[in-house]
Design a protein around this motif. Structure first.
Motif, mmCIF file in Angstrom:
data_model
loop_
_atom_site.group_PDB
_atom_site.id
_atom_site.type_symbol
_atom_site.label_atom_id
_atom_site.label_comp_id
_atom_site.label_asym_id
_atom_site.label_seq_id
_atom_site.Cartn_x
_atom_site.Cartn_y
_atom_site.Cartn_z
ATOM 1 N N LYS A 171 0.818 -1.212 0.000
ATOM 2 C CA LYS A 171 0.000 0.000 0.000
ATOM 3 C C LYS A 171 0.851 1.261 0.000
ATOM 4 O O LYS A 171 0.469 2.279 -0.586
ATOM 5 C CB LYS A 171 -0.933 -0.008 1.204
ATOM 6 C CG LYS A 171 -2.030 -1.066 1.139
ATOM 7 C CD LYS A 171 -2.923 -1.023 2.365
ATOM 8 C CE LYS A 171 -3.999 -2.100 2.316
ATOM 9 N NZ LYS A 171 -4.855 -2.093 3.533
ATOM 10 N N GLU A 172 1.998 1.206 0.655
ATOM 11 C CA GLU A 172 2.869 2.383 0.706
ATOM 12 C C GLU A 172 3.382 2.745 -0.685
ATOM 13 O O GLU A 172 3.750 3.893 -0.942
ATOM 14 C CB GLU A 172 4.056 2.138 1.644
ATOM 15 C CG GLU A 172 4.984 1.036 1.188
ATOM 16 C CD GLU A 172 6.047 0.689 2.202
ATOM 17 O OE1 GLU A 172 7.225 0.645 1.810
ATOM 18 O OE2 GLU A 172 5.721 0.467 3.374
ATOM 19 N N THR A 174 1.498 1.790 -3.752
ATOM 20 C CA THR A 174 0.350 2.152 -4.583
ATOM 21 C C THR A 174 -0.274 3.484 -4.185
ATOM 22 O O THR A 174 -0.834 4.187 -5.030
ATOM 23 C CB THR A 174 -0.720 1.048 -4.519
ATOM 24 O OG1 THR A 174 -1.126 0.849 -3.161
ATOM 25 C CG2 THR A 174 -0.174 -0.266 -5.050
ATOM 26 N N SER A 175 -0.158 3.852 -2.914
ATOM 27 C CA SER A 175 -0.766 5.111 -2.465
ATOM 28 C C SER A 175 -0.079 6.329 -3.054
ATOM 29 O O SER A 175 -0.659 7.423 -3.066
ATOM 30 C CB SER A 175 -0.735 5.187 -0.933
ATOM 31 O OG SER A 175 0.598 5.236 -0.451
ATOM 32 N N ARG A 176 1.121 6.159 -3.560
ATOM 33 C CA ARG A 176 1.876 7.288 -4.128
ATOM 34 C C ARG A 176 1.776 7.351 -5.646
ATOM 35 O O ARG A 176 2.325 8.255 -6.272
ATOM 36 C CB ARG A 176 3.337 7.195 -3.701
ATOM 37 C CG ARG A 176 3.545 7.360 -2.192
ATOM 38 C CD ARG A 176 4.984 7.079 -1.799
ATOM 39 N NE ARG A 176 5.901 7.915 -2.565
ATOM 40 C CZ ARG A 176 7.119 7.531 -2.938
ATOM 41 N NH1 ARG A 176 7.547 6.315 -2.642
ATOM 42 N NH2 ARG A 176 7.903 8.350 -3.628
ATOM 43 N N HIS A 178 -0.311 7.960 -9.174
ATOM 44 C CA HIS A 178 -1.362 8.917 -9.529
ATOM 45 C C HIS A 178 -1.914 8.603 -10.922
ATOM 46 O O HIS A 178 -1.563 9.260 -11.914
ATOM 47 C CB HIS A 178 -0.828 10.348 -9.486
ATOM 48 C CG HIS A 178 -0.250 10.738 -8.168
ATOM 49 N ND1 HIS A 178 -1.001 10.809 -7.012
ATOM 50 C CD2 HIS A 178 1.018 11.063 -7.813
ATOM 51 C CE1 HIS A 178 -0.236 11.175 -6.006
ATOM 52 N NE2 HIS A 178 1.000 11.327 -6.453
ATOM 53 N N ASN A 288 -0.718 2.000 -12.065
ATOM 54 C CA ASN A 288 -0.767 3.442 -12.317
ATOM 55 C C ASN A 288 -1.579 3.764 -13.571
ATOM 56 O O ASN A 288 -1.527 4.883 -14.084
ATOM 57 C CB ASN A 288 0.655 4.000 -12.451
ATOM 58 C CG ASN A 288 0.719 5.492 -12.158
ATOM 59 O OD1 ASN A 288 -0.036 6.011 -11.339
ATOM 60 N ND2 ASN A 288 1.613 6.195 -12.830
#
Length: 364
Positions: A171-172, A174-176, A178, A288
């Motif tokens: 998650k760390e 994929t959360s970044r 955009h 992404n």
């Protein structure tokens, strides 16, 4: 509570250590105690400091001389074989072996009656005699083998105690990302993340950049600037530094900015010499919302549907690859469709599902 003893040979920033970091983070978050035995310097160093993690590190790196590399490898096998016996009297202990290479501790684990689980990332049967020997030992020593794709599993003679759990992204990570198809289409940028191994497609990527000067090409190579410059010089590969449409970057600890600046991600592994068992960079790209071009064989090909979320084309067919790059980057409607489907496909490889299946494999 089970005690997970994880053995991993070489800690760097390539795909396998990144996947292992995600797995170990998930295991630690579940309250398990983990002892990690691996080399110094790399992505796994980021786990240091967790309350339930103990770390044993050793020095290990490759050499240009294969005899020196093999002697170092054998030395690490002896070291990890011996250190494994510190767990002789610990109950509820599982030996989790990441990749084929740590055979020493796997042997020690079986001698002590410990449960031995292999997380098998490579395809030994297309990598030469040494890896085939390691794969044979794995099938003899492992209580369970976790494969990353059906393609990879199909080569194993052993059928019982073998499961397929595809890789996932933390998650760390994929959360970044955009995802934005409109913005990505406008960038007109082709990205590849690779290494200096001859079959990984560096020279083909440079050729594509020369054929398509209207687009920007970005190549991230998992090696040092010195080794990259030597490789380019030795192979007479030239490009205009700072002024052309191709930029080459050396090893990166954070590749997310490259995905957020790309339009299309390609993989040019030559399937005559190597076959991708999974394709982590392809998953990162699709997460992404980026369309992909990948080889026609291997676990990486299982992730792509032609004309739906990307295309499967052999590296030998540079003419077709060139045409498809143009088609993708010149047709906004096609690009939007490929992008949406890439994002949808990536959801199949959800982190929580992968961790759930992996932890179940360790508990069984």
């Amino acid at each position: 509570m089970k005690h997970i003893i994880c053995f991993h040979l070489f800690n760097d920033y390539s795909g396998s250590p990144k996947v292992l970091k995600m797995v170990l983070q998930g295991i630690l978050d579940k309250g398990y105690e983990v002892d990690l035995i691996t080399s110094k310097g790399g992505v796994l160093d980021e786990l240091t400091g967790h309350a339930n993690l103990k770390r044993v590190s050793y020095g290990y790196h490759f050499s240009a001389n294969p005899l020196i590399t093999m002697s170092r490898y054998l030395g690490v096998q002896l070291y990890t074989f011996l250190i494994a016996f510190r767990y002789l009297f610990q109950k509820q202990t599982v030996f989790y072996i990441n990749t084929l290479l740590p055979v020493g501790p796997a042997l020690a684990g079986r001698m002590m009656g410990k449960k031995v689980i292999y997380h098998y990332h490579e395809n030994a049967f297309v990598k030469g005699a040494f890896y085939k020997i390691l794969a044979t030992l794995m099938q003899k020593l492992a209580h369970k083998i976790i494969c990353v794709s059906q393609y990879q599993r199909s080569f194993l003679g052993r059928k019982r105690g073998v499961c397929v759990i595809p890789n996932a992204l933390p998650k760390e990570f994929t959360s970044r990302l955009h995802p934005d198809a409109e913005a990505a289409f406008g960038r007109q940028t082709v990205l590849m993340l690779s290494s200096l191994k001859e079959y990984k497609g560096t020279r083909e990527f440079i050729e594509l950049a020369n054929r398509l000067p209207q687009y920007k090409f970005v190549l991230v190579i998992n090696d040092t600037d010195k080794n990259i410059d030597k490789y380019l010089k030795d192979n007479n590969l030239t490009f205009v530094k700072g002024g052309g449409n191709l930029i080459i970057y050396s090893r990166q600890s954070d590749v997310i900015p490259f995905y957020n600046s790309a339009s299309l991600v390609i993989n040019l592994t030559n399937s005559l010499f190597a076959v991708e068992t999974f394709g982590l960079t392809t998953l990162e790209a699709m997460t992404n919302g980026l369309p992909v071009i990948v080889p026609t064989r291997g676990g990486i090909a299982e992730m792509v549907e032609n004309g739906i979320n990307g295309y499967k084309i052999d590296v030998q067919d540079l003419k077709n690859i060139t045409e498809q790059i143009c088609r993708i980057l010149e047709n906004r409607d096609l690009y939007s469709s490929l992008s949406a489907n890439a994002l949808k496909c990536s959801a199949k490889y959800h982190c929580s599902c992968t961790l759930y299946n992996l932890i179940n494999s360790l508990e069984e």
